[in-house]
Enzyme design. Structure first.
Site, PDB file in Angstrom:
ATOM      1  N   ALA A  64      44.951  45.364  39.441  1.00  0.00           N
ATOM      2  CA  ALA A  64      45.537  46.032  38.279  1.00  0.00           C
ATOM      3  C   ALA A  64      47.015  45.667  38.217  1.00  0.00           C
ATOM      4  O   ALA A  64      47.611  45.239  39.213  1.00  0.00           O
ATOM      5  CB  ALA A  64      45.362  47.541  38.379  1.00  0.00           C
ATOM      6  N   GLY A 109      41.415  45.893  41.356  1.00  0.00           N
ATOM      7  CA  GLY A 109      40.655  45.979  40.115  1.00  0.00           C
ATOM      8  C   GLY A 109      39.808  44.750  39.846  1.00  0.00           C
ATOM      9  O   GLY A 109      38.787  44.832  39.153  1.00  0.00           O
ATOM     10  N   GLU A 112      36.684  45.261  41.764  1.00  0.00           N
ATOM     11  CA  GLU A 112      35.933  46.299  41.058  1.00  0.00           C
ATOM     12  C   GLU A 112      35.280  45.750  39.788  1.00  0.00           C
ATOM     13  O   GLU A 112      34.150  46.119  39.447  1.00  0.00           O
ATOM     14  CB  GLU A 112      36.864  47.461  40.728  1.00  0.00           C
ATOM     15  CG  GLU A 112      37.305  48.225  41.970  1.00  0.00           C
ATOM     16  CD  GLU A 112      38.410  49.225  41.699  1.00  0.00           C
ATOM     17  OE1 GLU A 112      38.207  50.413  41.987  1.00  0.00           O
ATOM     18  OE2 GLU A 112      39.482  48.815  41.203  1.00  0.00           O
ATOM     19  N   GLU A 132      44.214  48.657  47.946  1.00  0.00           N
ATOM     20  CA  GLU A 132      45.002  49.719  47.328  1.00  0.00           C
ATOM     21  C   GLU A 132      45.763  50.585  48.336  1.00  0.00           C
ATOM     22  O   GLU A 132      46.866  51.074  48.037  1.00  0.00           O
ATOM     23  CB  GLU A 132      44.091  50.615  46.464  1.00  0.00           C
ATOM     24  CG  GLU A 132      43.662  49.991  45.145  1.00  0.00           C
ATOM     25  CD  GLU A 132      42.420  49.122  45.267  1.00  0.00           C
ATOM     26  OE1 GLU A 132      41.904  48.694  44.235  1.00  0.00           O
ATOM     27  OE2 GLU A 132      41.964  48.863  46.413  1.00  0.00           O
TER      28      GLU A 132
END
Length: 258
Positions: A64, A109, A112, A132
């Site tokens: 992200a 992300g 994911e 993260e």
């Protein structure tokens, strides 16, 4: 909608979506998430039988967008997480299979996003991870849930708690990647698989996807009953008639998706 952060190419009944933020290693910000949501929910038609999702240059998605997250309040961060989760659910529940061609970094992300796809094919240069905790946060786009369901709780805990990055071979060994290919062979091999899937009865493939996605979250008794319901639904299609007739007549079936 005019896309600024991705391209979408249609080759017959296969869609090829390429994320295009190379200077940011295709990091997921709100703009690219909005475009991903639009392309899957509004742009692609029911005629699409398979989707290939990949990244430009050396990254699939490196994570992200940290710069965008830096100023978020807890309330804003929850909205950002829920936005990403819902968009990834749209991809996960898309009527046709989605293949992630993981050409490089698939971190945070990006990992994911790959997990929201049906199949993950990796370049030998690919790197996977949920780092993260190195930033003092947790996976927020479904990583704690999909990674656990994909590789098992023990390995998922290891990857999430340590924040370690793994290579393509290790990802394949633990079941995170379906296969590993040389960089120059990744897209040809991905397209070969996409073409194989697209040649099958599209309604049957879609029902198979529905059975797997929904049945995984049911107890086994309800799941196999649900499978029987979808099995009956497949018998109501013209494709079922065509497929059986083609088999009996020893010819190639011509599936039209009806």
């Amino acid at each position: 909608m005019e896309y600024q952060n991705l391209t979408c190419e249609i080759q017959e009944n296969i869609a090829i979506i390429t994320l295009q933020r190379p200077k940011a290693l295709n990091a997921l910000n709100q703009a690219i998430l909005t475009e991903l949501n639009h392309v899957f929910s509004e742009h692609l038609s029911r005629e699409i039988r398979c989707v290939v999702l990949t990244g430009s240059e050396k990254a699939f998605v490196a994570g992200a967008d940290i710069k965008e997250m830096d100023s978020m309040t807890p309330i804003q961060s929850r909205y950002f997480a829920r936005s990403g989760q819902l968009i990834f659910q749209t991809i996960e529940n898309f009527h046709a299979p989605v293949i992630a061609a993981v050409n490089g970094y698939a971190l945070g992300g990006g990992c994911e996003l790959a997990l929201a796809c049906d199949i993950r094919l990796a370049s030998q240069k690919a790197k996977f991870g949920q780092p993260e905790v190195n930033l003092g946060i947790i996976p927020g786009f479904g990583g704690t849930q999909r990674l656990t369901r994909t590789v098992g709780p023990g390995k998922a805990r290891e990857l999430i708690y340590t924040g370690n990055t793994i290579n393509a071979e290790e990802a394949h060994r633990i079941g995170l990647a379906n296969a590993v290919h040389a960089p120059e062979e990744l897209m040809p091999e991905t397209m070969k698989m996409a073409e194989t899937i697209a040649a099958k009865a599209p309604l049957a493939v879609s029902l198979c996807k529905k059975a797997i996605n929904m049945g995984t979250n049911m107890d086994i008794s309800r799941a196999i009953e649900f499978e029987a319901d979808l099995f009956a639904e497949s018998f109501a299609t013209n494709d079922r008639k065509e497929g059986i007739e083609a088999f009996v007549q020893k010819r190639k079936a011509n599936f039209v998706g009806k």
